[in-house]
Design a protein around this motif. Sequence first.
Motif, PDB file in Angstrom:
ATOM      1  N   ARG A   1     163.235  76.121  29.108  1.00 23.04           N
ATOM      2  CA  ARG A   1     163.580  76.927  28.100  1.00 23.04           C
ATOM      3  C   ARG A   1     164.865  76.324  27.285  1.00 23.04           C
ATOM      4  O   ARG A   1     164.928  76.437  26.168  1.00 23.04           O
ATOM      5  CB  ARG A   1     164.031  78.465  28.721  1.00 23.04           C
ATOM      6  CG  ARG A   1     162.728  79.259  29.125  1.00 23.04           C
ATOM      7  CD  ARG A   1     163.145  80.613  29.798  1.00 23.04           C
ATOM      8  NE  ARG A   1     163.915  81.310  28.903  1.00 23.04           N
ATOM      9  CZ  ARG A   1     163.190  82.286  28.067  1.00 23.04           C
ATOM     10  NH1 ARG A   1     161.955  82.165  28.093  1.00 23.04           N
ATOM     11  NH2 ARG A   1     163.892  82.949  27.308  1.00 23.04           N
TER      12      ARG A   1
ATOM     13  N   GLN B   1     163.607  73.735  24.955  1.00 25.98           N
ATOM     14  CA  GLN B   1     162.692  74.387  23.839  1.00 25.98           C
ATOM     15  C   GLN B   1     164.029  74.635  22.908  1.00 25.98           C
ATOM     16  O   GLN B   1     163.778  74.545  21.612  1.00 25.98           O
ATOM     17  CB  GLN B   1     161.860  75.359  24.203  1.00 25.98           C
ATOM     18  CG  GLN B   1     160.583  74.861  25.236  1.00 25.98           C
ATOM     19  CD  GLN B   1     159.755  75.818  25.827  1.00 25.98           C
ATOM     20  OE1 GLN B   1     160.441  76.766  26.265  1.00 25.98           O
ATOM     21  NE2 GLN B   1     158.488  75.532  26.124  1.00 25.98           N
ATOM     22  N   GLN B   2     165.069  75.378  23.487  1.00 25.65           N
ATOM     23  CA  GLN B   2     165.665  76.068  22.509  1.00 25.65           C
ATOM     24  C   GLN B   2     166.751  75.132  21.744  1.00 25.65           C
ATOM     25  O   GLN B   2     166.818  75.230  20.436  1.00 25.65           O
ATOM     26  CB  GLN B   2     166.661  76.754  23.269  1.00 25.65           C
ATOM     27  CG  GLN B   2     167.680  77.764  22.253  1.00 25.65           C
ATOM     28  CD  GLN B   2     168.600  78.581  23.168  1.00 25.65           C
ATOM     29  OE1 GLN B   2     168.654  78.653  24.311  1.00 25.65           O
ATOM     30  NE2 GLN B   2     169.266  79.693  22.409  1.00 25.65           N
TER      31      GLN B   2
ATOM     32  N   LEU C   1     161.907  74.610  19.661  1.00 31.72           N
ATOM     33  CA  LEU C   1     160.377  74.871  19.839  1.00 31.72           C
ATOM     34  C   LEU C   1     160.507  76.557  20.382  1.00 31.72           C
ATOM     35  O   LEU C   1     161.395  76.903  20.306  1.00 31.72           O
ATOM     36  CB  LEU C   1     160.034  74.189  21.185  1.00 31.72           C
ATOM     37  CG  LEU C   1     160.111  72.377  20.785  1.00 31.72           C
ATOM     38  CD1 LEU C   1     159.936  71.712  22.105  1.00 31.72           C
ATOM     39  CD2 LEU C   1     159.329  72.165  19.871  1.00 31.72           C
ATOM     40  N   SER C   2     159.273  76.885  20.455  1.00 36.82           N
ATOM     41  CA  SER C   2     159.003  78.081  20.838  1.00 36.82           C
ATOM     42  C   SER C   2     159.366  78.095  22.261  1.00 36.82           C
ATOM     43  O   SER C   2     159.143  77.268  23.219  1.00 36.82           O
ATOM     44  CB  SER C   2     157.615  78.695  21.000  1.00 36.82           C
ATOM     45  OG  SER C   2     157.185  79.785  21.167  1.00 36.82           O
TER      46      SER C   2
ATOM     47  N   ASN D   1     159.525  79.525  25.494  1.00 45.36           N
ATOM     48  CA  ASN D   1     158.580  80.318  26.574  1.00 45.36           C
ATOM     49  C   ASN D   1     158.519  79.866  28.041  1.00 45.36           C
ATOM     50  O   ASN D   1     158.016  80.323  28.869  1.00 45.36           O
ATOM     51  CB  ASN D   1     157.251  80.351  26.090  1.00 45.36           C
ATOM     52  CG  ASN D   1     156.721  78.838  25.733  1.00 45.36           C
ATOM     53  OD1 ASN D   1     156.969  77.856  26.758  1.00 45.36           O
ATOM     54  ND2 ASN D   1     155.739  78.524  24.816  1.00 45.36           N
TER      55      ASN D   1
ATOM     56  N   ASP E   1     154.221  73.563  27.532  1.00 42.95           N
ATOM     57  CA  ASP E   1     152.951  73.644  26.663  1.00 42.95           C
ATOM     58  C   ASP E   1     152.968  72.216  25.851  1.00 42.95           C
ATOM     59  O   ASP E   1     153.874  71.216  25.902  1.00 42.95           O
ATOM     60  CB  ASP E   1     152.987  74.725  25.592  1.00 42.95           C
ATOM     61  CG  ASP E   1     154.081  74.921  24.908  1.00 42.95           C
ATOM     62  OD1 ASP E   1     155.054  74.005  24.691  1.00 42.95           O
ATOM     63  OD2 ASP E   1     154.394  75.813  24.277  1.00 42.95           O
TER      64      ASP E   1
ATOM     65  N   THR F   1     156.000  71.027  23.453  1.00 40.50           N
ATOM     66  CA  THR F   1     157.217  70.996  24.430  1.00 40.50           C
ATOM     67  C   THR F   1     156.860  69.307  25.079  1.00 40.50           C
ATOM     68  O   THR F   1     157.912  68.526  25.030  1.00 40.50           O
ATOM     69  CB  THR F   1     157.308  71.674  25.593  1.00 40.50           C
ATOM     70  OG1 THR F   1     157.537  73.245  25.013  1.00 40.50           O
ATOM     71  CG2 THR F   1     158.444  71.400  26.303  1.00 40.50           C
TER      72      THR F   1
END
Length: 290
Positions: A206, A209-210, A214-215, A217, A221, A224
């Motif tokens: 997370r 991604q932040q 990115l999304s 979640n 995925d 990522t």
Amino acid sequence: MNSQFGITIATVLMGAAFSVQPAWAVRSQDYAPEQFISVLNGFGYPVSLSAPLTDPIVQQAIRDFQAQNRLPVDGTLNPPTQDKAADLARQLQNDLNRVIQPSPQLPGSQFYGKQTESAVKLFQRQNRLPETGIATFETRQRISDILNDATPRNPTTSPIAPPPTTSVPLGNLYNESEFRFVLRGLGYDINPQRPLTDQPVVLAIRDFQQRYGLSVNGRADQPTQEKAAAIVRNMRFSLRVVLKSDLPIDRYYDTPTENAVRTFQSQVGLGVDGIATVRVRQRLDAEAKR
């Protein structure tokens, strides 16, 4: 008599000039800078398609290309360099014509354009490789294996069985273990033996991604994994430049990568632990651009 002799000599010399062609005569034309950069990008060198030929990263990529193909290393589009690029692009297109039989067929040209990119993506999709349109070493090796019958294939079925379904949807660049080692190598304090569903690992994903828009979640995925792969490839490229090493430009954070990071950290006076934190990567990028 002398005049006739002179004409004969001239004719012989002209015939010799046309029979001893320089190596680069096989090219249909010289590359424009953007065309050559497109070839470099297509074969996996981390250059931006919009970058000028004078960009330091492009210059280093050209030198790497020259060194890897045993050409004169000067960072310029000298004739042997253009000829080798043309030969590689033409060979790739001809091989793809044989393996996937696209319609229409690729032209067997010296260029790496949209048609070639689409054919590479189709081959990668058929062979369960990362669908990037970039003819990486992994992709070219798979093409070679098929052409040499190293791996028997049934053209009516998928060449590799789909991976088993897991509780955490994954992209197709890394398996769980590989991605955990990437996270750890990029500075996240996780246990690389724990599953991706482990809470510290989820929090690390997370955060990653932040950080990169990115999304968020908490799952490894496809976007990522693609971002992680790009970071590792660029880092390995910079390590090659700075250390003047032959470290392959790949997506894995393996033992050779860790050792190279340790060497760099030692050279610039950073703590030596083999972990490429954001601070280490920023320092590495700055050194590579010099």
